[in-house]
Write an enzyme that holds these catalytic residues in place. Structure first.
Site, PDB file in Angstrom:
ATOM      1  N   LYS A   9      38.940 108.253  13.210  1.00  0.00           N
ATOM      2  CA  LYS A   9      39.994 107.322  13.619  1.00  0.00           C
ATOM      3  C   LYS A   9      39.798 105.939  12.982  1.00  0.00           C
ATOM      4  O   LYS A   9      38.728 105.632  12.457  1.00  0.00           O
ATOM      5  CB  LYS A   9      40.009 107.224  15.149  1.00  0.00           C
ATOM      6  CG  LYS A   9      40.419 108.535  15.845  1.00  0.00           C
ATOM      7  CD  LYS A   9      40.507 108.355  17.351  1.00  0.00           C
ATOM      8  CE  LYS A   9      40.985 109.622  18.049  1.00  0.00           C
ATOM      9  NZ  LYS A   9      41.108 109.441  19.517  1.00  0.00           N
ATOM     10  N   PHE A  57      49.415 105.330  28.016  1.00  0.00           N
ATOM     11  CA  PHE A  57      48.669 104.843  26.857  1.00  0.00           C
ATOM     12  C   PHE A  57      49.284 105.232  25.518  1.00  0.00           C
ATOM     13  O   PHE A  57      48.756 104.870  24.473  1.00  0.00           O
ATOM     14  CB  PHE A  57      47.210 105.315  26.924  1.00  0.00           C
ATOM     15  CG  PHE A  57      47.025 106.817  26.958  1.00  0.00           C
ATOM     16  CD1 PHE A  57      47.054 107.570  25.796  1.00  0.00           C
ATOM     17  CD2 PHE A  57      46.814 107.483  28.160  1.00  0.00           C
ATOM     18  CE1 PHE A  57      46.861 108.944  25.816  1.00  0.00           C
ATOM     19  CE2 PHE A  57      46.624 108.862  28.197  1.00  0.00           C
ATOM     20  CZ  PHE A  57      46.650 109.595  27.019  1.00  0.00           C
ATOM     21  N   ARG A  85      33.749 119.877  20.120  1.00  0.00           N
ATOM     22  CA  ARG A  85      34.026 119.080  21.334  1.00  0.00           C
ATOM     23  C   ARG A  85      32.711 118.633  21.981  1.00  0.00           C
ATOM     24  O   ARG A  85      32.608 117.519  22.483  1.00  0.00           O
ATOM     25  CB  ARG A  85      34.863 119.893  22.338  1.00  0.00           C
ATOM     26  CG  ARG A  85      36.298 120.175  21.888  1.00  0.00           C
ATOM     27  CD  ARG A  85      37.226 118.985  21.982  1.00  0.00           C
ATOM     28  NE  ARG A  85      37.597 118.627  23.329  1.00  0.00           N
ATOM     29  CZ  ARG A  85      38.583 117.781  23.631  1.00  0.00           C
ATOM     30  NH1 ARG A  85      39.299 117.198  22.656  1.00  0.00           N
ATOM     31  NH2 ARG A  85      38.864 117.475  24.865  1.00  0.00           N
ATOM     32  N   THR A  91      36.075 111.774  26.295  1.00  0.00           N
ATOM     33  CA  THR A  91      37.044 110.817  25.752  1.00  0.00           C
ATOM     34  C   THR A  91      36.547 109.378  25.845  1.00  0.00           C
ATOM     35  O   THR A  91      36.683 108.607  24.889  1.00  0.00           O
ATOM     36  CB  THR A  91      38.384 110.949  26.517  1.00  0.00           C
ATOM     37  OG1 THR A  91      38.770 112.333  26.549  1.00  0.00           O
ATOM     38  CG2 THR A  91      39.470 110.131  25.849  1.00  0.00           C
ATOM     39  N   ARG A 102      30.840 110.075  20.171  1.00  0.00           N
ATOM     40  CA  ARG A 102      31.590 109.013  20.849  1.00  0.00           C
ATOM     41  C   ARG A 102      30.670 108.074  21.621  1.00  0.00           C
ATOM     42  O   ARG A 102      30.878 106.867  21.641  1.00  0.00           O
ATOM     43  CB  ARG A 102      32.656 109.624  21.776  1.00  0.00           C
ATOM     44  CG  ARG A 102      33.888 110.099  21.009  1.00  0.00           C
ATOM     45  CD  ARG A 102      34.788 110.910  21.902  1.00  0.00           C
ATOM     46  NE  ARG A 102      36.113 111.122  21.314  1.00  0.00           N
ATOM     47  CZ  ARG A 102      37.025 111.941  21.829  1.00  0.00           C
ATOM     48  NH1 ARG A 102      36.759 112.618  22.932  1.00  0.00           N
ATOM     49  NH2 ARG A 102      38.197 112.095  21.246  1.00  0.00           N
ATOM     50  N   ASN A 112      37.804 105.582  20.232  1.00  0.00           N
ATOM     51  CA  ASN A 112      36.646 106.454  20.428  1.00  0.00           C
ATOM     52  C   ASN A 112      36.243 107.202  19.165  1.00  0.00           C
ATOM     53  O   ASN A 112      35.603 108.243  19.211  1.00  0.00           O
ATOM     54  CB  ASN A 112      36.884 107.399  21.615  1.00  0.00           C
ATOM     55  CG  ASN A 112      38.148 108.222  21.446  1.00  0.00           C
ATOM     56  OD1 ASN A 112      38.761 108.235  20.381  1.00  0.00           O
ATOM     57  ND2 ASN A 112      38.541 108.924  22.497  1.00  0.00           N
ATOM     58  N   HIS A 115      38.818 112.295  16.707  1.00  0.00           N
ATOM     59  CA  HIS A 115      39.616 113.288  17.431  1.00  0.00           C
ATOM     60  C   HIS A 115      39.021 114.661  17.135  1.00  0.00           C
ATOM     61  O   HIS A 115      38.597 114.914  16.015  1.00  0.00           O
ATOM     62  CB  HIS A 115      41.070 113.258  16.957  1.00  0.00           C
ATOM     63  CG  HIS A 115      41.866 114.453  17.410  1.00  0.00           C
ATOM     64  ND1 HIS A 115      42.520 114.480  18.624  1.00  0.00           N
ATOM     65  CD2 HIS A 115      42.071 115.668  16.842  1.00  0.00           C
ATOM     66  CE1 HIS A 115      43.111 115.666  18.771  1.00  0.00           C
ATOM     67  NE2 HIS A 115      42.856 116.398  17.705  1.00  0.00           N
TER      68      HIS A 115
HETATM   69  N1  UDP Z   1      43.449 107.653  25.131  1.00  0.00           N
HETATM   70  C1  UDP Z   1      43.680 106.344  25.515  1.00  0.00           C
HETATM   71  N2  UDP Z   1      43.642 106.013  26.859  1.00  0.00           N
HETATM   72  C2  UDP Z   1      43.373 106.942  27.817  1.00  0.00           C
HETATM   73  C3  UDP Z   1      43.146 108.276  27.421  1.00  0.00           C
HETATM   74  C4  UDP Z   1      43.177 108.600  26.077  1.00  0.00           C
HETATM   75  O1  UDP Z   1      43.930 105.486  24.662  1.00  0.00           O
HETATM   76  O2  UDP Z   1      43.345 106.597  28.993  1.00  0.00           O
HETATM   77  C5  UDP Z   1      43.490 108.002  23.693  1.00  0.00           C
HETATM   78  C6  UDP Z   1      42.095 108.288  23.118  1.00  0.00           C
HETATM   79  O3  UDP Z   1      42.051 107.777  21.790  1.00  0.00           O
HETATM   80  C7  UDP Z   1      42.040 109.797  23.159  1.00  0.00           C
HETATM   81  C8  UDP Z   1      43.484 110.168  22.842  1.00  0.00           C
HETATM   82  O4  UDP Z   1      44.253 109.179  23.518  1.00  0.00           O
HETATM   83  O5  UDP Z   1      41.100 110.319  22.226  1.00  0.00           O
HETATM   84  C9  UDP Z   1      43.911 111.548  23.296  1.00  0.00           C
HETATM   85  O6  UDP Z   1      43.636 111.673  24.675  1.00  0.00           O
HETATM   86  P1  UDP Z   1      42.978 113.006  25.258  1.00  0.00           P
HETATM   87  O7  UDP Z   1      43.053 112.922  26.740  1.00  0.00           O
HETATM   88  O8  UDP Z   1      43.602 114.194  24.597  1.00  0.00           O
HETATM   89  O9  UDP Z   1      41.433 112.860  24.845  1.00  0.00           O
HETATM   90  P2  UDP Z   1      40.558 113.653  23.754  1.00  0.00           P
HETATM   91  O10 UDP Z   1      41.069 115.067  23.687  1.00  0.00           O
HETATM   92  O11 UDP Z   1      40.713 112.921  22.450  1.00  0.00           O
HETATM   93  O12 UDP Z   1      39.155 113.561  24.291  1.00  0.00           O
HETATM   94 MG    MG Z   2      43.001 115.789  23.456  1.00  0.00          MG
END
Ligand code: UDP
Ligand code: MG
Length: 134
Positions: A9, A57, A85, A91, A102, A112, A115
């Site tokens: 990212k 968000f 993962r 996250t 992360r 973070n 992805h």
């Molecule tokens: N994100 C954010 N605020 C939140 C949750 C998620 O900005 O409260 C962003 C963060 O960059 C995250 C992405 O949105 O990686 C996708 O969210 P997801 O819940 O799918 O998390 P991930 O699968 O990336 O762990």
């Molecule tokens: Mg996700």
């Protein structure tokens, strides 16, 4: 062999962490089978994160993901989705396990650093989003 998609990212490209992240992936025995650097447009970022449309968000996330270059890559390994993962961590970097990417370099719940696809089905879709047949 299974495949998954990782995206470095903008917060990580900005801090010159490409080599660091790629090194961690290679040492974890992922094979990089495709990779490029791109600047996402707003519609592209919105489309990639369509599953999050309507969440509080999303606008901020799209702004972040278009703020600088990103590096999507296709990774191959047995159990690729689950293993990636685990390597990436939760996250929120503050809640991610010690030793995860992360937790090590993420800045906050949005910035973070990486992805990672969350299922084989989504991995196939996300790979197709960025790459012609690889
Ligand atoms: N994100 C954010 N605020 C939140 C949750 C998620 O900005 O409260 C962003 C963060 O960059 C995250 C992405 O949105 O990686 C996708 O969210 P997801 O819940 O799918 O998390 P991930 O699968 O990336 O762990
Ligand atoms: Mg996700």
């Amino acid at each position: 062999m299974n495949r998954t998609l990782l995206i470095i990212k903008p917060d990580a490209t900005e801090r010159n962490l490409l080599g660091h992240i790629i090194g961690r992936l290679e040492r974890a025995r992922f094979k990089i089978v495709a990779m490029k650097m791109v600047n996402l447009t707003e519609p592209e970022a919105r489309s990639f994160y369509a599953v999050h449309e309507g969440k509080p968000f999303i606008d901020s996330l799209v702004e972040f993901m278009t703020s600088g270059p990103v590096v999507p890559m296709v990774l191959e390994k047995d159990g690729a989705v689950t293993h990636l993962r685990t390597l990436v961590g939760a996250t929120d970097p503050a809640k991610a396990d010690c030793g995860t990417v992360r937790n090590e370099i993420g800045l906050d719940v949005q910035k973070n650093s990486v992805h990672a696809s969350d299922s084989d089905e989504n991995a196939a879709k996300e790979i197709a989003f960025f790459f012609d047949a690889v």
